[in-house]
Design an enzyme around this catalytic site. Structure first.
Site, short mmCIF file in Angstrom:
data_model
loop_
_atom_site.label_atom_id
_atom_site.label_comp_id
_atom_site.label_asym_id
_atom_site.label_seq_id
_atom_site.Cartn_x
_atom_site.Cartn_y
_atom_site.Cartn_z
N THR A 45 92.66 31.03 38.35
CA THR A 45 92.48 30.22 39.55
C THR A 45 91.07 30.46 40.07
OG1 THR A 45 94.82 30.46 40.07
CG2 THR A 45 93.38 29.67 41.83
N LYS A 75 95.66 23.27 42.23
CA LYS A 75 96.18 24.63 42.35
C LYS A 75 95.83 25.23 43.72
CE LYS A 75 97.50 28.82 41.40
NZ LYS A 75 98.91 29.17 41.56
N1 LIG Z 1 100.27 36.59 39.63
C1 LIG Z 1 100.61 35.35 39.92
O1 LIG Z 1 101.72 35.07 40.40
C2 LIG Z 1 99.66 34.21 39.64
C3 LIG Z 1 100.19 32.93 39.60
C4 LIG Z 1 99.35 31.87 39.35
C5 LIG Z 1 98.00 32.08 39.15
N2 LIG Z 1 97.49 33.35 39.20
C6 LIG Z 1 96.05 33.52 38.93
O2 LIG Z 1 95.94 33.95 37.58
C7 LIG Z 1 94.82 34.84 37.44
C8 LIG Z 1 95.30 36.20 36.92
O3 LIG Z 1 96.23 36.72 37.85
P1 LIG Z 1 97.12 38.02 37.54
O4 LIG Z 1 98.19 38.02 38.56
O5 LIG Z 1 97.44 38.11 36.11
O6 LIG Z 1 96.06 39.16 37.95
P2 LIG Z 1 95.85 40.61 37.32
O7 LIG Z 1 97.13 41.18 36.88
O8 LIG Z 1 95.06 41.37 38.34
O9 LIG Z 1 94.93 40.33 36.03
C9 LIG Z 1 93.57 40.01 36.15
C10 LIG Z 1 92.95 39.99 34.77
O10 LIG Z 1 91.53 39.72 34.88
C11 LIG Z 1 90.82 40.76 34.19
N3 LIG Z 1 89.50 40.95 34.82
C12 LIG Z 1 89.23 41.04 36.13
N4 LIG Z 1 87.90 41.22 36.33
C13 LIG Z 1 87.34 41.25 35.10
C14 LIG Z 1 86.01 41.39 34.63
N5 LIG Z 1 84.99 41.52 35.50
N6 LIG Z 1 85.78 41.38 33.32
C15 LIG Z 1 86.82 41.23 32.44
N7 LIG Z 1 88.10 41.07 32.81
C16 LIG Z 1 88.36 41.09 34.13
C17 LIG Z 1 91.71 41.96 34.34
O11 LIG Z 1 91.34 42.97 33.40
P3 LIG Z 1 91.85 44.49 33.63
O12 LIG Z 1 93.25 44.52 33.12
O13 LIG Z 1 90.91 45.31 32.85
O14 LIG Z 1 91.76 44.76 35.11
C18 LIG Z 1 93.07 41.34 34.04
O15 LIG Z 1 93.23 41.08 32.67
C19 LIG Z 1 94.16 34.90 38.83
O16 LIG Z 1 93.14 33.95 38.90
C20 LIG Z 1 95.31 34.52 39.77
O17 LIG Z 1 94.84 34.01 40.99
C21 LIG Z 1 98.30 34.43 39.43
#
Ligand SMILES: NC(=O)c1ccc[n+]([C@@H]2O[C@H](COP(=O)([O-])OP(=O)(O)OC[C@H]3O[C@@H](n4cnc5c(N)ncnc54)[C@H](OP(=O)(O)O)[C@@H]3O)[C@@H](O)[C@H]2O)c1
Length: 323
Positions: free
Chosen positions: A111, A186
C-alpha cells in the site's frame, strides 16, 4: 505405441514466480501462490521469515537482483511496508531491476500512494519493464484463506498476466483503471476502515466515561444503528484490550497520511481522517505501533480533555441584581 511416445515426452517444470517481502501479508500470499502449484523464488530483508516457504520448496535468493534472475515466469511480487522500501528493493544496491529480463512484470501488493505507483511504473517502463499496483483488502486471515480483495491498476495485458497468480490469494480482483487506480481505491478503503474504528473507539471511551459497561456497549452498538463491520471484526480486541497484530497501527497511520496527501493533490480534503490520524499517532507514541490498529482504543481511553483550572480571582462576579 504413438500414445506411449506422447506420454513419455518430458513436461517442462512450471516457471518460477518471484516474491519479495515476506512479512505478515507477504508470507501468507506467497504461500497461497506456492500451494496453487507455482514454484517460488523468494527474498526478504530478514531471512528467517522465509524459512517456512523454503522448507516447503521455495528457492531462497540472497538479493532482490537474484529473484529477478531466477524468476523464470518473469513475474515478481512485492509486498513491502511503504514506497521507500519499494524503491530500495527495486532500484537499490543489488536491486530487483538489475536482475529482471526485459518485459518482466512487477506486481506490487504494497500500500503506497498513487503518485508513488505512477512514479515506479514510469521508472520501470523506461527500462522496458511492466508494473501493476495491486494492494489488497482483507488481512492475514483472509490472505491465508484466499479471500482477499485485490485493488488493481495497470494495463489490460499486464493485469491479465497477473490475474491467475493473484487469484491464488484473492477471491475478487477489481481492475479499477491505469496504474495508481488500485492504490487510490485501497487508500479510500482504509480511510473508511481506520476512521470508522477510530470513531468506534471514541464512542466506547465516552460510554465508559459515562459509566456504561464496555462489553455491553459494544453488544448494543453492533445490533443497532451504530453497527460497524470493523468494530464487529475487532470486538474481542476492544473487549479484552489486547491487540495481537493483523494490520499494525503504524501501517494504518501511514495509510491515513497517504490518503491525505493523495486527496490534497486533487484538491480534496480529508478532515475526519486527519483526526483519526491524530488518534492513531497518539497510540503509536504510546508504544503501540507494532500492535494491531485496534490499539487506537488505548488513545481514546487515555485521552482527557484538559481543563485549565480557573483561578478564583478571574471567576465572573455573581450577578448582583438590577440596579
Ligand atoms: N497486515 C494487513 O492486514 C495488511 C492488509 C492489506 C495491506 N497491507 C499492506 O501490505 C504491506 C505489507 O504489510 P504487512 O502487514 O505484511 O507488514 P509487515 O509484516 O511489517 O511486512 C513488511 C515487509 O516489508 C519489508 N521491508 C520494510 N522495509 C524494508 C526495506 N527498507 N527494505 C526491504 N524490505 C523492507 C519487511 O522486511 P523485514 O521482514 O526485514 O522487516 C517485510 O517483509 C504494507 O504496505 C501494508 O500497508 C497490510
Amino acid at each position: 505405441m504413438l500414445d506411449n511416445a506422447i506420454a513419455a515426452e518430458p513436461v517442462p517444470p512450471p516457471a518460477k514466480v518471484g516474491f519479495i517481502g515476506l512479512g505478515m501479508m507477504g508470507a501468507a500470499i506467497a504461500e497461497r501462490i506456492r500451494a496453487a502449484g507455482h514454484p517460488l523464488v523468494v527474498h526478504n530483508r530478514t531471512r528467517s521469515k522465509g524459512a517456512s516457504l523454503v522448507a516447503a520448496g521455495a528457492t531462497w535468493a540472497f538479493h532482490p537482483k537474484d529473484v529477478g534472475r531466477e524468476a523464470s515466469a518473469k513475474v515478481v511480487f512485492l509486498d513491502l511496508t511503504d514506497a521507500r522500501a519499494v524503491h530500495r528493493v527495486l532500484f537499490g544496491r543489488n536491486g530487483l531491476v538489475a536482475g529482471l529480463p526485459r518485459d518482466a512484470l512487477v506486481v506490487d501488493l504494497s500500500t503506497i500512494g498513487p503518485s508513488d505507483s505512477r512514479d515506479v511504473a514510469q521508472k520501470l517502463g523506461a527500462l522496458g519493464l511492466h508494473y501493476i499496483d495491486a494492494p489488497v483488502g482483507g488481512s492475514v486471515e483472509a490472505a491465508r484463506n484466499g479471500q482477499l480483495l485485490a485493488f488493481v491498476g495497470g494495463s489490460e495485458e499486464d493485469v491479465a498476466r497477473a490475474r491467475p497468480l493473484l487469484a491464488a490469494a484473492a477471491q475478487r480482483i477489481e481492475h479499477l483503471g491505469p496504474v495508481g487506480a488500485g492504490t487510490s481505491m485501497k487508500l479510500v478503503n482504509n480511510l473508511l476502515m481506520v476512521g470508522d474504528l477510530a470513531l468506534a473507539a471514541e464512542g466506547v471511551a465516552v460510554a465508559e466515561g459515562l459509566g456504561l459497561d464496555r462489553k455491553r456497549t459494544v453488544d448494543i452498538l453492533l445490533e443497532g444503528g451504530g453497527y460497524s463491520r470493523i468494530l464487529e471484526l475487532k470486538r474481542a480486541d476492544f473487549e479484552e484490550r489486547r491487540y495481537p497484530p493483523q494490520f499494525q497501527l503504524h501501517l494504518a497511520t501511514k495509510d491515513l497520511k497517504l490518503v491525505a496527501i493523495a486527496a490534497r493533490a486533487v484538491d480534496r480534503e480529508v478532515r475526519i481522517g486527519k483526526e483519526a490520524a491524530r488518534m492513531a499517532q497518539e497510540a503509536v507514541r504510546g508504544g503501540r505501533g507494532n500492535e494491531d490498529f485496534s490499539a487506537i482504543l488505548e488513545a481514546a481511553l487515555a485521552r482527557r480533555v484538559r481543563r485549565s483550572p480557573t483561578p478564583e480571582t478571574s471567576a465572573p462576579a455573581p450577578p448582583t441584581g438590577p440596579g
